[in-house]
Design a protein around this motif. Structure first.
Motif, PDB file in Angstrom:
ATOM      1  N   ALA A  19       0.843  -1.202   0.000  1.00  0.00           N
ATOM      2  CA  ALA A  19       0.000   0.000   0.000  1.00  0.00           C
ATOM      3  C   ALA A  19       0.874   1.246   0.000  1.00  0.00           C
ATOM      4  N   GLY A  20       1.939   1.189  -0.773  1.00  0.00           N
ATOM      5  CA  GLY A  20       2.820   2.363  -0.895  1.00  0.00           C
ATOM      6  C   GLY A  20       2.282   3.299  -1.962  1.00  0.00           C
ATOM      7  N   ASN A  21       3.201   4.117  -2.458  1.00  0.00           N
ATOM      8  CA  ASN A  21       2.855   5.101  -3.478  1.00  0.00           C
ATOM      9  C   ASN A  21       2.112   4.476  -4.652  1.00  0.00           C
ATOM     10  N   ALA A  41      -2.041  -3.463   3.461  1.00  0.00           N
ATOM     11  CA  ALA A  41      -1.054  -2.564   4.078  1.00  0.00           C
ATOM     12  C   ALA A  41      -0.485  -3.261   5.296  1.00  0.00           C
ATOM     13  N   ARG A  42       0.782  -3.003   5.522  1.00  0.00           N
ATOM     14  CA  ARG A  42       1.441  -3.691   6.640  1.00  0.00           C
ATOM     15  C   ARG A  42       1.252  -2.943   7.958  1.00  0.00           C
ATOM     16  N   GLU A  43       0.742  -1.759   7.868  1.00  0.00           N
ATOM     17  CA  GLU A  43       0.587  -0.960   9.085  1.00  0.00           C
ATOM     18  C   GLU A  43      -0.887  -0.949   9.509  1.00  0.00           C
ATOM     19  N   GLN A  44      -1.105  -1.329  10.764  1.00  0.00           N
ATOM     20  CA  GLN A  44      -2.473  -1.365  11.313  1.00  0.00           C
ATOM     21  C   GLN A  44      -3.147  -0.010  11.146  1.00  0.00           C
ATOM     22  N   ALA A 300      13.619   4.155  -3.569  1.00  0.00           N
ATOM     23  CA  ALA A 300      14.266   4.527  -4.840  1.00  0.00           C
ATOM     24  C   ALA A 300      15.045   3.289  -5.269  1.00  0.00           C
ATOM     25  N   GLU A 301      14.428   2.499  -6.112  1.00  0.00           N
ATOM     26  CA  GLU A 301      14.971   1.172  -6.452  1.00  0.00           C
ATOM     27  C   GLU A 301      16.362   1.247  -7.077  1.00  0.00           C
ATOM     28  N   GLY A 302      16.669   2.371  -7.721  1.00  0.00           N
ATOM     29  CA  GLY A 302      17.965   2.481  -8.395  1.00  0.00           C
ATOM     30  C   GLY A 302      19.141   2.389  -7.444  1.00  0.00           C
TER      31      GLY A 302
HETATM   32  N1  NAI Z   1       5.706   5.198  -7.442  1.00  0.00           N
HETATM   33  C1  NAI Z   1       5.661   5.080  -8.736  1.00  0.00           C
HETATM   34  O1  NAI Z   1       5.322   6.022  -9.461  1.00  0.00           O
HETATM   35  C2  NAI Z   1       6.018   3.810  -9.367  1.00  0.00           C
HETATM   36  C3  NAI Z   1       6.626   2.786  -8.670  1.00  0.00           C
HETATM   37  N2  NAI Z   1       6.941   1.635  -9.280  1.00  0.00           N
HETATM   38  C4  NAI Z   1       7.581   0.558  -8.574  1.00  0.00           C
HETATM   39  O2  NAI Z   1       6.675  -0.022  -7.657  1.00  0.00           O
HETATM   40  C5  NAI Z   1       7.373  -0.537  -6.553  1.00  0.00           C
HETATM   41  C6  NAI Z   1       6.766   0.051  -5.325  1.00  0.00           C
HETATM   42  O3  NAI Z   1       6.951   1.430  -5.397  1.00  0.00           O
HETATM   43  P1  NAI Z   1       6.202   2.431  -4.450  1.00  0.00           P
HETATM   44  O4  NAI Z   1       4.870   1.958  -4.108  1.00  0.00           O
HETATM   45  O5  NAI Z   1       6.299   3.732  -5.069  1.00  0.00           O
HETATM   46  O6  NAI Z   1       7.132   2.350  -3.169  1.00  0.00           O
HETATM   47  P2  NAI Z   1       6.806   2.869  -1.720  1.00  0.00           P
HETATM   48  O7  NAI Z   1       8.077   2.977  -1.021  1.00  0.00           O
HETATM   49  O8  NAI Z   1       5.965   4.044  -1.782  1.00  0.00           O
HETATM   50  O9  NAI Z   1       5.962   1.704  -1.109  1.00  0.00           O
HETATM   51  C7  NAI Z   1       6.525   0.475  -0.821  1.00  0.00           C
HETATM   52  C8  NAI Z   1       5.479  -0.398  -0.179  1.00  0.00           C
HETATM   53  O10 NAI Z   1       6.086  -1.629   0.094  1.00  0.00           O
HETATM   54  C9  NAI Z   1       5.774  -1.986   1.429  1.00  0.00           C
HETATM   55  N3  NAI Z   1       6.845  -2.796   1.987  1.00  0.00           N
HETATM   56  C10 NAI Z   1       8.020  -2.380   2.469  1.00  0.00           C
HETATM   57  N4  NAI Z   1       8.692  -3.419   2.943  1.00  0.00           N
HETATM   58  C11 NAI Z   1       7.930  -4.503   2.765  1.00  0.00           C
HETATM   59  C12 NAI Z   1       8.089  -5.849   3.074  1.00  0.00           C
HETATM   60  N5  NAI Z   1       9.164  -6.341   3.671  1.00  0.00           N
HETATM   61  N6  NAI Z   1       7.088  -6.687   2.745  1.00  0.00           N
HETATM   62  C13 NAI Z   1       5.988  -6.234   2.169  1.00  0.00           C
HETATM   63  N7  NAI Z   1       5.792  -4.942   1.868  1.00  0.00           N
HETATM   64  C14 NAI Z   1       6.753  -4.091   2.166  1.00  0.00           C
HETATM   65  C15 NAI Z   1       5.625  -0.691   2.164  1.00  0.00           C
HETATM   66  O11 NAI Z   1       4.845  -0.878   3.301  1.00  0.00           O
HETATM   67  C16 NAI Z   1       4.972   0.162   1.139  1.00  0.00           C
HETATM   68  O12 NAI Z   1       3.596  -0.035   1.202  1.00  0.00           O
HETATM   69  C17 NAI Z   1       8.816  -0.139  -6.753  1.00  0.00           C
HETATM   70  O13 NAI Z   1       9.520  -1.213  -7.281  1.00  0.00           O
HETATM   71  C18 NAI Z   1       8.762   0.973  -7.752  1.00  0.00           C
HETATM   72  O14 NAI Z   1       9.932   1.023  -8.526  1.00  0.00           O
HETATM   73  C19 NAI Z   1       6.624   1.474 -10.575  1.00  0.00           C
HETATM   74  C20 NAI Z   1       6.022   2.431 -11.319  1.00  0.00           C
HETATM   75  C21 NAI Z   1       5.686   3.693 -10.763  1.00  0.00           C
END
Ligand code: NAI
Ligand code: 13P
Length: 899
Positions: A19-21, A41-44, A300-302
């Motif tokens: 449930a990230g970005n 989402a991992r957070e309550q 920031a995956e890079g």
């Molecule tokens: N934000 C964007 O515009 C885009 C992101 N992506 C890709 O999507 C992926 C996720 O990106 P975002 O959502 O933006 O990142 P984010 O950092 O905003 O969210 C990451 C999510 O992963 C969860 N997470 C963290 N550790 C975890 C674990 N051990 N187990 C399960 N969940 C965990 C977090 O709770 C959070 O909900 C990345 O690989 C990113 O490159 C791809 C296209 C667009």
């Protein structure tokens, strides 16, 4: 093969993990389309707050989510819940994927009930350097990996929620799964392009993040406004590095030119909305990585992928200097200034160079059961020959039933690979073992790949031995080992290539044999280097004597099941990208050819420098007829294939301008002068066709028309002034006469459709039909010279005037000048008698037209403003965008987007 269960047309049950970005934004996107969406989402606190308020605490805090999205968690959903889902979408950063998939694996063990599995992460796993495909295969098995779908492309999460027009690549080894995913995601503002190169798309998504960091570094260092050159350099060289790594890995170079490649690279390298760019920018501004990561608030995956990329480039033996500098800045304390200085101090190098070694994807595909062990063994010989590993070659040859003539998708044999790479010892071993020295690839015979005298000597010897064994004469009468150079004729017309003029000796006449030419083809080693101008519609396919581009430049569906090397000879254009050698195109010039500096300059970008296939369009035929195929019967004599003859009884198409009378004329010849034309009457062999003025018109280069005593059809390019063969053209140069149907008018604003030439089985309209649509009428005029254009003032040129009738455009064709100011021409006896309408010059010099209310209402189907609206192409500027662009921009419902 495992596939996901059937998806409902709508109302799919979707679980989004993460449930990230991005996960949140995709939840909103899918919830918007009436699917039932669960966001894990991992957070309550996030779960509770979301379900109470429909808002996300951390991301999009001010946005209210659709009512059909709800949050689940914080525990990972159980197997029963997973099994009730139609779709699982993983929006978890790559580094955490393995752990989560391992936990989910039991719920995914029944391969007959798999949900649609979608992955959107863009990274490579640290430690293993594994792509997501491999992580899936490791945790859930090859079947699940093969069924997985990957979404990648320029798609900032927040802009998707804002419904900005966005496009992405959707790829899978299983085509049906990519289609399902595309259908699931498709919305008016979100367009999916499907594909079958998950390795390329995954690498694109992961690698572009590293270059986004580099671009950010430069902007942080120099200021964004003043470092556009540097950013453009990083984007372009980044693309070259990505493509190089990708092709070494086994991906298609074309993938890197798509949305997931250059599309996403461009986006993230040029926007501060990118987290990777932001990391680089802040580094360039002097912040430390630890501080940046601690405050970034999102992945920031890079940053992690840079580590894996460093390992990969070492493993693959490719150069990626920008990626390596990023790694050094991130992890070795190098300053961004030093990194840039080092990059700029690198010695000059070739701009485009694709890797030719290393294919980890092969192992991966083998792992997924997409390459048979046998083909891996065979490819071991191929690879050993390519790398010059004599021990490995001997080991591979020692195995039973080794096919020495095994080919990759370009038709390259182990012998050709060894020759290409200059491995003399390996060539010797292969020839001793009986490798066929005459077995050509799609790019030519073995000897065309080297200028090494030692290798050429071995090949000559082996070939003479081979020809004694086979004693089969060459198809076109050449001695196979005749390597003598032929002098090019002085003024040989060059092949109309968009790549520029080829070296002069590429188009020389074949040698005389017993006083005559055995055929009109050059020898095969030359023919094989000439791009086939009929490709991809070439009727001879892989058997064509001319060069067809390597298959990997044409995106196609990945075959399922995989075509092993053993089968490749039967499938010469194997559409897979992975189990084959990376491209090495074009081959080095042969000994007797011009030096490479004289090779044609590349006209268009091609990641390999490979010649771009010939475009299709009204190109004048050159004097070589299509060579036909090697080993197949020659073409039947006579004119080129004709469509069924015009049927006078078929209903005439109504003339869109309202002219009365049949269209085309229902009786009477298309060319009334044809009977008088010397070109259209049977002629004695070798006779030179002459026009009424006595001037020679079109030589008889090819005897087929003459032998068949059939008149060749008139040159269709001549009336357009586009015949490149001039006097040498073997089709008569005549202007069509009265009686030819009038020109089809423009139809940009409604009206009857333009009559189209019917299409033959080979995809081409018959010549006579094409001629029937040429714009000619009965207005007198002259041509200047032969095949030339008329003077604007209608003056007749001095040289060889041909008393042809030159048509002047009529007012109907320039409706913007319509109204009562001119008298339109009238039609008499199938031709036009010109009124006192405008001349062509008047029309062309007329001021930019304005449309009044009355005429625009009449002429356009759309409601155009009653004010005077400037027009382009007959539509107001706002409506004259390219179709797809306009429709995307306006989300117009009456336009079908088909691009
Ligand atoms: N934000 C964007 O515009 C885009 C992101 N992506 C890709 O999507 C992926 C996720 O990106 P975002 O959502 O933006 O990142 P984010 O950092 O905003 O969210 C990451 C999510 O992963 C969860 N997470 C963290 N550790 C975890 C674990 N051990 N187990 C399960 N969940 C965990 C977090 O709770 C959070 O909900 C990345 O690989 C990113 O490159 C791809 C296209 C667009
Ligand atoms: O991949 C993205 C958009 O396509 C997002 O990029 P960042 O991860 O750099 O924010």
């Amino acid at each position: 093969m495992a596939t996901s269960k059937a998806q409902p047309d709508s109302n799919s049950r979707v679980l989004i993990l993460g449930a990230g970005n991005f996960g949140s934004c995709l939840a909103e996107h899918l919830g918007d389309s009436d699917h039932r969406v669960f966001l894990w989402a991992r957070e309550q606190s996030v779960v509770e707050h979301f379900n109470a308020t429909r808002k996300h605490l951390k991301y999009l805090p001010s946005h209210t989510f659709s009512s059909n999205v709800s949050a689940v968690g914080p525990a990972l959903p159980d197997a029963a819940f997973i099994n009730s889902m139609d779709v699982l979408l993983f929006a978890i950063p790559t580094q955490f994927l393995r752990d989560n998939l391992t936990k989910l694996q039991p719920a995914l063990s029944d391969k007959t009930k798999l949900p649609l599995l979608i992955f959107v992460n863009k990274g490579i796993e640290i430690g293993t350097d594994a792509l997501t495909l491999e992580i899936i295969a490791d945790t859930c098995g090859a079947d699940v990996a093969k069924a997985a779908t990957f979404i990648s492309g320029p798609s900032f999460a927040k802009e998707i929620v804002l419904r900005r027009p966005t496009s992405v690549s959707v790829v899978s080894f299983t085509e049906a799964e990519a289609d399902k995913t595309a259908a699931l995601f498709h919305q008016p503002h979100f367009r999916c392009y499907t594909g079958s190169d998950p390795v390329g798309v995954e690498l694109s998504g992961a690698l572009k993040n590293v270059y986004a960091i580099a671009a950010g570094m430069s902007d942080g260092l120099y200021g964004k406004e003043d470092s556009n050159n540097t950013r453009a350099m990083i984007i372009t060289r980044g693309l070259a590095e990505m493509t190089c790594i990708g092709t070494a890995y086994g991906a298609s170079p074309l993938t890197f030119l798509g949305l997931a490649g250059v599309g996403d690279l461009f986006l993230t390298c040029s926007s501060s909305s990118s987290r990777n760019y932001t990391v680089g920018y802040r580094l360039g501004q002097g912040e430390t990585l630890d501080t940046i990561i601690a405050t970034l608030g999102s992945v920031a995956e890079g940053v992690s992928t840079a580590k894996s990329v460093r390992n990969l480039v070492t493993q693959l033996g490719v150069q990626a200097p920008i990626a390596e500098r990023v790694y050094e800045v991130l992890y070795e304390g190098k300053s961004t200034g030093d990194a840039v200085a080092e990059l700029m101090a690198l010695p000059p190098s070739r701009e485009i160079e694709l890797a030719t070694i290393g294919r980890p994807a092969e192992k991966l595909l083998h792992r997924l059961g997409m390459i048979s062990p046998a083909s891996l063994m065979v490819s071991a010989l191929w690879k050993a020959c390519s790398q010059g590993d004599l021990d490995a070659v001997n080991a591979a040859l020692a195995a039973q039933n080794v096919d020495l003539e095994i080919k990759d998708h370009t038709g390259s044999t182990p012998l050709i690979e060894a020759i290409k790479n200059g491995h003399t010892e390996v060539v010797k071993v292969l020839l001793d073992k009986g490798a066929d020295p005459t077995n050509a690839s799609s790019q030519g015979l073995p000897e065309t790949f080297t200028s090494d005298q030692g290798i050429l000597g071995m090949l000559n010897f082996a070939r003479s031995k081979h020809s004694q064994d086979t004693a089969a004469p060459q198809e076109n009468g050449y001695e196979a080992n005749d390597t003598s150079a032929y002098a090019p004729p002085a003024n040989y017309p060059f092949y109309p290539s968009i790549n520029g003029a080829p070296p002069p000796d590429m188009f020389y006449a074949p040698p005389m044999v017993n006083g005559h030419r055995p055929s009109n083809m050059p020898p095969p080693e030359v023919t094989g280097r000439i791009p086939c101008r009929y490709y991809p519609a070439c009727r001879y396919g892989a058997a064509c004597a001319y060069q067809h581009p390597p298959a990997q430049y044409y995106p196609g569906q990945h075959p399922a099941p995989f075509t092993s090397y053993d089968q490749m000879p039967q499938q010469p254009y194997a559409p897979t990208y992975y189990p084959v050698s990376p491209p090495s195109f074009p081959p080095p010039p042969p000994l007797q050819m011009a030096p490479s500096s004289e090779m044609p300059p590349q006209g268009h970008f091609s990641p390999t420098g490979a010649p771009v296939p010939m475009p299709y369009g009204p190109m004048s035929p050159v004097m070589y007829s299509h060579p036909g195929q090697i080993g197949l019967p020659p073409l039947p004599a006579g004119p080129t294939p004709q469509s069924p003859p015009f049927n006078p009884s078929s209903p005439p198409a109504s003339h869109p301008n309202g002219h009365v009378g049949p269209f085309p004329p229902s009786n009477g010849p298309i060319y009334p002068d044809a009977a008088r034309s010397p070109q259209l009457n049977p002629q004695p062999d070798a006779a030179v066709s002459r026009g009424p003025d006595g001037a020679r018109r079109g030589g008889l280069r090819r005897g087929s028309f003459v032998r068949a005593k059939q008149p060749p059809p008139p040159c269709i390019f001549f009336p357009m002034g586009r015949c490149k063969n001039g006097d040498e053209c073997r089709f008569p140069h005549i202007m069509p006469q009265d009686g030819v149907p009038p020109p089809a008018p423009f139809h940009s604003r409604g009206g009857a459709p333009r009559p189209r030439a019917s299409i033959n089985g080979n995809g081409y309209a018959a010549l006579d039909e094409k001629m029937a649509h040429l714009s000619l009428n009965g207005h007198s005029g002259s041509l200047r010279g032969r095949g030339g254009r008329p003077n604007a003032n209608g003056h007749v040129g001095k040289r060889a005037p041909i008393p042809m009738k030159q048509r002047v455009p009529n007012a109907d064709e320039f409706p913007v000048l319509g109204g009562g100011s001119t008298t339109p021409p009238t039609r008499v006896n199938g031709g036009f008698v010109n009124g006192n309408g405008p001349t062509a010059a008047q029309v062309l010099q007329a001021p930019r037209p304005f449309r009044t209310n009355a005429s625009s209402q009449a002429a356009t189907p759309r409601n155009i403003s009653p004010e005077r609206v400037p027009e382009t192409n007959g539509l107001p500027a706002s409506e004259s965008l390219p179709l797809s662009f306009a429709s995307v921009a306006t989300a117009s419902t009456d336009v079908t987007v088909s691009a």
